[in-house]
Design a protein around this motif. Sequence first.
Motif, mmCIF file in Angstrom:
data_model
loop_
_atom_site.group_PDB
_atom_site.id
_atom_site.type_symbol
_atom_site.label_atom_id
_atom_site.label_comp_id
_atom_site.label_asym_id
_atom_site.label_seq_id
_atom_site.Cartn_x
_atom_site.Cartn_y
_atom_site.Cartn_z
ATOM 1 N N MET A 1 0.824 -1.204 0.000
ATOM 2 C CA MET A 1 0.000 0.000 0.000
ATOM 3 C C MET A 1 0.862 1.259 0.000
ATOM 4 S SD MET A 1 -2.789 -1.585 -0.097
ATOM 5 C CE MET A 1 -3.511 -3.153 0.338
ATOM 6 N N ILE A 2 1.986 1.198 0.686
ATOM 7 C CA ILE A 2 2.893 2.355 0.741
ATOM 8 C C ILE A 2 3.521 2.592 -0.621
ATOM 9 C CG2 ILE A 2 5.057 3.174 1.750
ATOM 10 C CD1 ILE A 2 4.274 1.789 4.312
ATOM 11 N N VAL A 3 3.939 1.523 -1.278
ATOM 12 C CA VAL A 3 4.556 1.655 -2.599
ATOM 13 C C VAL A 3 3.584 2.280 -3.589
ATOM 14 C CG1 VAL A 3 5.600 0.381 -4.503
ATOM 15 C CG2 VAL A 3 6.083 -0.297 -2.151
ATOM 16 N N GLN A 4 2.334 1.825 -3.565
ATOM 17 C CA GLN A 4 1.340 2.370 -4.478
ATOM 18 C C GLN A 4 0.976 3.809 -4.115
ATOM 19 O OE1 GLN A 4 0.441 0.798 -7.176
ATOM 20 N NE2 GLN A 4 1.567 -1.059 -6.649
ATOM 21 N N ALA A 5 0.890 4.093 -2.824
ATOM 22 C CA ALA A 5 0.483 5.436 -2.389
ATOM 23 C C ALA A 5 1.526 6.482 -2.746
ATOM 24 C CB ALA A 5 0.223 5.433 -0.880
ATOM 25 N N ILE A 6 2.809 6.189 -2.548
ATOM 26 C CA ILE A 6 3.844 7.187 -2.849
ATOM 27 C C ILE A 6 3.978 7.382 -4.352
ATOM 28 C CG2 ILE A 6 5.743 5.521 -2.830
ATOM 29 C CD1 ILE A 6 5.782 9.152 -1.531
ATOM 30 N N ALA A 7 3.767 6.310 -5.126
ATOM 31 C CA ALA A 7 3.800 6.465 -6.585
ATOM 32 C C ALA A 7 2.633 7.324 -7.066
ATOM 33 C CB ALA A 7 3.757 5.089 -7.257
ATOM 34 N N LEU A 8 1.453 7.092 -6.493
ATOM 35 C CA LEU A 8 0.295 7.903 -6.853
ATOM 36 C C LEU A 8 0.468 9.347 -6.415
ATOM 37 C CD1 LEU A 8 -2.549 8.136 -7.997
ATOM 38 C CD2 LEU A 8 -3.437 7.337 -5.796
ATOM 39 N N ASP B 1 3.283 11.056 -6.236
ATOM 40 C CA ASP B 1 4.166 11.716 -7.205
ATOM 41 C C ASP B 1 3.434 12.009 -8.509
ATOM 42 O OD1 ASP B 1 6.209 11.592 -5.377
ATOM 43 O OD2 ASP B 1 7.032 9.716 -6.155
ATOM 44 N N ASP B 2 2.594 11.073 -8.946
ATOM 45 C CA ASP B 2 1.820 11.314 -10.170
ATOM 46 C C ASP B 2 0.849 12.473 -10.002
ATOM 47 O OD1 ASP B 2 3.145 9.238 -11.364
ATOM 48 O OD2 ASP B 2 1.579 7.757 -10.971
ATOM 49 N N ASP C 1 1.230 15.040 -8.006
ATOM 50 C CA ASP C 1 1.995 16.297 -8.019
ATOM 51 C C ASP C 1 2.294 16.750 -9.440
ATOM 52 O OD1 ASP C 1 2.018 16.491 -5.287
ATOM 53 O OD2 ASP C 1 3.901 15.380 -5.049
ATOM 54 N N LYS C 2 2.649 15.803 -10.297
ATOM 55 C CA LYS C 2 2.923 16.163 -11.691
ATOM 56 C C LYS C 2 1.659 16.666 -12.392
ATOM 57 C CE LYS C 2 6.666 12.775 -12.177
ATOM 58 N NZ LYS C 2 7.115 11.535 -12.879
ATOM 59 N N GLU C 3 0.546 15.984 -12.152
ATOM 60 C CA GLU C 3 -0.695 16.392 -12.797
ATOM 61 C C GLU C 3 -1.153 17.762 -12.305
ATOM 62 O OE1 GLU C 3 -2.227 14.967 -15.277
ATOM 63 O OE2 GLU C 3 -0.731 13.389 -15.344
ATOM 64 N N ILE C 4 -1.034 18.005 -11.014
ATOM 65 C CA ILE C 4 -1.440 19.300 -10.471
ATOM 66 C C ILE C 4 -0.585 20.417 -11.062
ATOM 67 C CG2 ILE C 4 -1.491 20.688 -8.364
ATOM 68 C CD1 ILE C 4 -2.333 18.174 -6.857
ATOM 69 N N ASN C 5 0.719 20.173 -11.175
ATOM 70 C CA ASN C 5 1.601 21.192 -11.753
ATOM 71 C C ASN C 5 1.243 21.474 -13.213
ATOM 72 O OD1 ASN C 5 3.059 21.510 -9.390
ATOM 73 N ND2 ASN C 5 4.539 19.915 -9.925
ATOM 74 N N ASN C 6 0.951 20.428 -13.976
ATOM 75 C CA ASN C 6 0.563 20.637 -15.380
ATOM 76 C C ASN C 6 -0.758 21.381 -15.495
ATOM 77 O OD1 ASN C 6 2.837 19.324 -16.377
ATOM 78 N ND2 ASN C 6 1.847 17.314 -16.338
ATOM 79 N N TYR C 7 -1.730 20.994 -14.666
ATOM 80 C CA TYR C 7 -3.049 21.627 -14.729
ATOM 81 C C TYR C 7 -2.978 23.095 -14.327
ATOM 82 C CZ TYR C 7 -5.551 17.231 -15.479
ATOM 83 O OH TYR C 7 -6.039 16.065 -16.007
ATOM 84 N N ILE C 8 -2.254 23.399 -13.251
ATOM 85 C CA ILE C 8 -2.207 24.785 -12.794
ATOM 86 C C ILE C 8 -1.424 25.656 -13.769
ATOM 87 C CG2 ILE C 8 -0.134 24.614 -11.363
ATOM 88 C CD1 ILE C 8 -3.397 26.478 -10.534
ATOM 89 N N ARG D 1 9.554 6.578 -0.058
ATOM 90 C CA ARG D 1 10.315 6.479 -1.313
ATOM 91 C C ARG D 1 11.428 5.439 -1.200
ATOM 92 N NH1 ARG D 1 9.107 12.183 -1.639
ATOM 93 N NH2 ARG D 1 7.856 12.541 -3.520
ATOM 94 N N LEU D 2 12.046 5.320 -0.033
ATOM 95 C CA LEU D 2 13.066 4.284 0.156
ATOM 96 C C LEU D 2 12.450 2.886 0.046
ATOM 97 C CD1 LEU D 2 15.143 5.777 3.131
ATOM 98 C CD2 LEU D 2 15.894 5.512 0.766
ATOM 99 N N ILE D 3 11.288 2.692 0.662
ATOM 100 C CA ILE D 3 10.618 1.391 0.582
ATOM 101 C C ILE D 3 10.205 1.090 -0.853
ATOM 102 C CG2 ILE D 3 8.568 0.110 1.296
ATOM 103 C CD1 ILE D 3 8.717 1.581 3.970
ATOM 104 N N ALA D 4 9.664 2.088 -1.544
ATOM 105 C CA ALA D 4 9.246 1.881 -2.931
ATOM 106 C C ALA D 4 10.432 1.594 -3.833
ATOM 107 C CB ALA D 4 8.486 3.112 -3.432
#
Length: 465
Positions: free
Chosen positions: A161-168, A170-171, A173-180, A297-300
């Motif tokens: 769950m941690i691996v999936q949550a940190i990847a999501l 980061d995604d 953050d990228k989407e928010i930056n592109n949208y704004i 991020r270290l665990i992922a």
Amino acid sequence: MLVLFETSAGYAVFKLLDEKKLQETSNLYADFESPEKAAKVLKLVSFEKFDDTTQALAAVTATVEGKISKPLKKLLKRLVNSDIQEKLLVADSALGKAIKEKFSFECTANSSVQDLMRVIRSQADSLLQIDEKELAAMRIGLAHSLSRYKLKFSPDKVDTMIVQAIALLDDLDKEINNYIMRCKEWYGWHFPELAKIVQDNVAFCKIVLRIGYRTAAAELDLSDILPTDVETQVKEAAEISMGTEISEEDITNIRHLCTQVIEISDYRAQLFEYLKNRMMAVAPNLTVLVGELVGARLIAHAGSLVNLAKHPSSTIQILGAEKALFRAMKTKHDTPKYGLIYHASLVGQTSAKLKGKVSRMLAAKSSLAVRVDALGEDTDATMGIEQRADLEKKFSLLEQNATKRISGTGKMQAKFDKYQKNSERGQFNQDQSSTLPHKRQSDFGGRGGANKRFRSDNMNKSFVV
């Protein structure tokens, strides 16, 4: 001679009809090729079936540890009460020793008994009179339960769950930056000054949703979104804005985009809280040392918490900087001093010269913390809190020593002393201040000097250099 046979359905006791079969184990498989042949060798004496999977797991766990479980104890008591005093064949020698101490049965466990257990297992469904599919389902269920028990499985300790949550995260953050970015460029054609006045992305989108056209800004109340001084600047800029006019359809699409940004930002905040809670449940000590995001991020990056626990501290220190490491090894340059751990708060607080040393010390403590989290039984962060306090003391001492060395080094002190001596050396000589040439006698007859002298000959006088 009795045989104690352990199955996923329960404990069974068989009577070996021909004891000579145990001495000829090389051809024993031939006597168990069919249920009819197996019935001629073994006879079922008693069978204690498990009530549910929990009881089966408790019984198997006790058997693995060499202890007598409740169903087995109940079965053996029935054999003792029936005055059956025969040799008992068991698969585990530790279990046989415990049975002998408790019930005074003469137990035997050797390679011949193991061969007998193997052939009994091939015809277990017919000997126990249990459906083969039912026995297979019991076997699979018990195997899963035993594996979870051995691994100390808990739904709260799932690091996937941690691996999936940190990847999501980061995604998002990228989407928010592109949208704004699109939103500011799009609305900037109509009100370009707003992006410079309001720096917060969510506040910018809320203002765009509120005012729409810039001409309506003066009549609206924005105090719930912006401070009073910033609100005044927005209204003043709206009156003298140099933006162009846009249509109602453009405003509608821009507002839809702002709505998406606000919803994604809210979901990102919710996901971050979920990640914090999950990290404190899975790796509390690592979270205290390096923080939620860096720990996740270290665990992922390692793949799982157990894989991260297998890494030495030197690997944890440069985890995330593999490209720089291999490039440095290929070009024979200095290797990187830190990777993902650079973003930890303890590393960020130190000066640039001490970041490498601080990263190494933090990685050493983090490797111990992650091993406690992955392999230990404690669920609190006591170790992490103690190690963080210890590291903070060491880092403060390092900062103090570095400041002392920078403020007064030996070289700087030597240069200062030399400068003071030069400034105080000797006194002013007026005879040396004249620039006129003067005569000076040489002891070397005109050779090897830069001095000028007069030499008189018998016939005439001339200057000789």
